[in-house]
Write an enzyme that holds these catalytic residues in place. Structure first.
Site, PDB file in Angstrom:
ATOM      1  CD  GLU A   1     -11.540  10.480 -40.107  1.00 37.06           C
ATOM      2  OE1 GLU A   1     -11.532  10.207 -41.313  1.00 37.06           O
ATOM      3  OE2 GLU A   1     -11.256   9.654 -39.229  1.00 37.06           O
TER       4      GLU A   1
ATOM      5  CG  ASP B   1      -8.596   7.396 -37.568  1.00 38.71           C
ATOM      6  OD1 ASP B   1      -8.681   8.027 -38.630  1.00 38.71           O
ATOM      7  OD2 ASP B   1      -8.728   6.172 -37.484  1.00 38.71           O
TER       8      ASP B   1
END
Length: 780
Positions: free
Chosen positions: A502, A449
């Site tokens: 990401e 993330d």
């Protein structure tokens, strides 16, 4: 000191079977009789013998133990051979008495006050012994925690000190074990700035005073083996800060926690027996970028609210398997205090959230998915952590896991703290954590993330709020090194695992190997895949426009092919796109309800044919109209036939099932996702028509023709150039089919190739393009 087995201890007090209180702190000195002078030249007896020592602790040691600032309690507590015998010392606050028991010997220690007990027994060596500790109304017989040697060896400490302990979770944390033949639990924690560390838990009424831990030299690790403590016990570390104040902290490497909002760590051991050996043996057979890879993203706590890990194991594999997804992706499952963070503010990096069950229950869920042929990706959050005072923030009284520089420590967007990735022990904590989930829980992939927030020193910061790196740039060199180390380590130790970034910027080489340098001068970051945020933003922006305006935004659907092979991409339609007022996918589309569903179906058909892997968030597979809420999850009632779901919502779900089915059977759609030779435009500039058409080809050159019509009108006899060596094309999927809820403008018979050149090709076909629809065809 290691105790040695000896023969039964002979009587050392008048009656060893009775409790003999050691009343004096030192043996009386033997003096020669007064009527017999010493012989000339002979030394006095006191000079010939070593003076017996007092077994009582010094005032300094007592004070340090009471304050929680003793670095080595094992040197003063327990049993130690000293001149005159063996000194026994115990620190048991609130105890009425402490008695040493060894064979037939029972010797009550002297009460020195404040919870300290001591005695000197005339023994030649330290025996095997136990303690009888009497409290008001209760007597406990126990091993003495301070008679055991350290549970960590020099190699562990060396690797921890160098930041290279790849199985850090096996060294630190709490581990039920048998040590020196005695069952108990070993505890270890890294707290280099602490003046002292004590162990507190349910087993000592959360008063760690009598359980000081020892410092293992310059490693910064504190350790204690506690006999008789087993699985299920709650614990925390009572840390004395540099200023002398105390803080009670959860274990950073706890492998199990209490259910939030409770915050204690829990002693645990795994008993799960895995049944996924076949899955693990073959998951590395095909590199992921050359394999089918369609992902169903799930927030476990709200997929079917109220289900435990084991209940999810009965339902989720069946549902995902029926829809044909190759993988599920779990939003973060590591323990987090606030459910509304969806797991992205982690406090327990080594513990699956206790909201849904135990760590073994979580393993059971993963095992069930693997046995159903479904891989498991897990969201992993190394970019930041929350400031909760019982967790990692200023863990030992000073910035430890976070950066020392306040400008680098605070994350500007989320009110959290950023890891100090330049500190080798912190990098080790995170790299080992990535390996831990893959090895201990058989996770098949980590979606990392917020990588962009890690890579740039000026991320969300204004001028003056950040300091350039040593080269004068804005790149976070510590984060680059960390990500490279993490990826290289995971790929080396965990065959078949994929890491996914990401990352929303144009950073060069996110999915390039770490040893390959690009134009920027940095080596690749080493990820296996990267989320294509540009494709997601552009395509959704295009579809938000009314069809009459889409001609002016046609480039938003074609621009992705300009950079499609710069990285190994995943096309993500994730939870982030259906929350916070962004609307669900179907509700983003303009027009009436029929047009919205038709546009969504056409978009999904376009997405599954586009180069790159696919990811779809739960609820969007059946065109949920409302935004996702973690409080109640997907609107499953929309699939009830009583609500006319066959034409509306079940039709979209059936399309997703068929997209996955055809996709998995058609190598042209995935085999050359990262190879430009696997894609050919047929027409990419038909802006006025809102039409896009392209060919996908597998390694043998077998094609699939994908045609999307994003206008609300039927286009009859629409001519498209095709290869001239294919006599006819059969429709294999049409998002306008009646059973998906469409108008059923389909091609039930093969479409013949005509020798008329078109779009720069020697042959062509004429198709009837349904409105707001995508059609797939392959050689008849």
């Amino acid at each position: 000191m290691t105790s040695k087995k000896t023969a039964p201890v002979k009587k050392t007090v008048p009656d060893p079977r009775k409790s003999a209180s050691v009343k004096k702190s030192a043996s009386a000195e033997q003096k020669p009789p007064k009527d017999r002078p010493a012989k000339p030249g002979r030394k006095p007896a006191a000079a010939r013998k070593k003076q017996p020592v007092s077994p009582a602790l010094s005032a300094e040691d007592r004070a340090r133990l009471l304050d929680g600032t003793h670095h080595d309690p094992h040197t003063v507590l327990g049993a130690h051979a000293v001149p005159g015998g063996v000194a026994f010392r115990a620190f048991r606050p609130y105890a009425r008495s402490v008695t040493v028991v060894s064979g037939d010997l029972r010797a009550e220690l002297h009460d020195d006050g404040a919870g300290f007990f001591s005695g000197l027994l005339p023994l030649r060596e330290v025996p095997e012994y136990r303690l009888l500790v009497a409290y008001e109304g209760e007597v406990q017989e126990t091993e003495d925690a301070y008679r055991f040697v350290p549970t960590l060896g020099e190699l562990d400490l060396h690797l921890i000190g160098e930041g290279r302990h790849e199985r850090l979770w096996e060294a630190l944390g709490a581990h039920p074990t048998t040590h020196q033949g005695v069952p108990g639990t070993r505890f270890a924690v890294w707290a280099p700035d602490a003046r002292g560390v004590r162990l507190a838990g349910g087993f000592n009424f959360w008063d760690g005073t009598g359980y000081p831990m020892r410092s293992l030299g310059s490693s910064g690790v504190w350790e204690l083996f506690v006999p008789g403590i087993g699985e299920g016990e709650l614990y925390k570390f009572d840390i004395t800060r540099p200023d002398g104040s105390h803080t009670l902290r959860a274990d950073p490497l706890a492998r199990r926690t209490e259910t939030p909002p409770a915050t204690s760590s829990v002693v645990t051991a795994s008993h799960h027996e895995w049944g996924d050996a076949e899955w693990l043996a073959h998951r590395a057979d095909i590199p992921v970028h050359e394999a089918p890879f369609s992902v169903y993203e799930v927030h476990l706590a709200s997929w079917r609210p109220g289900l435990t890990y084991r209940q999810l194991a009965d339902q989720l594999p069946r549902y995902v398997g029926d829809l044909g997804f190759t993988h599920v992706e779990f939003m973060p499952v590591a323990e987090h205090p606030f459910g509304g963070s969806w797991g992205y503010q982690v406090t327990g990096f080594y513990a699956p959230t206790a909201r849904l069950g135990t760590p073994d229950d979580f393993k059971y869920l993963i095992d069930a998915l693997h046995r159903a042929g479904i891989g498991v990706i897990m969201d992993w959050v190394p970019a930041h952590f929350p400031r909760d005072e019982w967790a990692l923030a200023e863990f030992d009284g000073r910035p430890l896991y976070e950066h020392q520089d306040p400008l680098r420590a605070a994350h500007p967007d989320w009110g959290t703290l950023e890891f100090d990735l330049g500190r080798r022990e912190v990098r080790n904590f995170l790299v080992a954590n990535a390996v831990y989930w893959c090895e201990e829980f058989h996770i098949d992939g980590l979606r990392v993330d917020a990588v962009a927030s890690m890579l740039y020193l000026d991320y969300s910061r204004e001028p003056g709020q950040w300091i350039p790196n040593e080269q004068g740039g804005r790149e976070n060199l510590d984060a680059v090194a960390f990500l490279q180390e993490m990826n290289a380590t995971v790929y080396r130790l965990c065959p078949g695992v994929v890491t996914i970034a990401e990352e929303s910027t144009s950073w060069d080489g996110v999915t390039r190997p770490t040893h390959h340098r690009g134009p920027s001068g940095f080596g690749g970051l080493g990820f296996g895949l990267k989320w294509n945020m540009g494709w997601m933003n552009d395509s959704l922006e295009y579809l938000r426009h009314e069809p009459v305006h889409r001609a002016y935004h046609h480039h938003e659907m074609t621009f992705s092919m300009v950079y499609a092979y710069s990285e190994n991409y995943v096309l993500p339609l994730s939870h982030d796109e259906v929350v916070h007022g962004k609307h669900s996918l179907v509700s983003k589309m303009p027009g009436d309800w029929w047009q919205r569903r038709a546009t969504l179906r056409a978009y999904l058909g376009f997405m599954w044919a586009h180069p790159g892997k696919q990811l779809l968030f739960m609820g969007q597979e059946f065109a949920q109209g409302a935004e996702w809420s973690e409080a109640h999850g997907p609107d499953w009632w929309l699939l009830d036939p009583a609500y006319g779901a066959e034409a509306d919502h079940r039709g979209v779900r059936d399309l997703v099932r068929d997209l996955n089915s055809v996709y998995r059977r058609t190598p042209a759609l995935w085999q050359r996702d990262t190879d430009p030779s696997g894609f050919q435009w047929v027409v990419g500039d038909a802006a006025e028509d809102d039409v896009l058409a392209f060919l996908r080809l597998d390694a043998e050159g077998n094609p699939l023709l994908a045609v999307s019509n994003f206008s609300p009108v039927v286009r009859h006899d629409y001519r498209l150039g095709v290869p001239d060596d294919i006599p006819a094309w059969s429709e294999v999927l049409n998002t306008d089919a009646a059973h998906y809820g469409g108008g059923d403008i389909v091609h039930p018979h093969p479409v013949k190739t005509e020798p008329q050149g078109w779009h720069g090709r020697a042959a062509s076909v004429r198709l009837t393009l349904p409105p707001l629809a995508t059609v797939w065809l392959r050689p008849a």
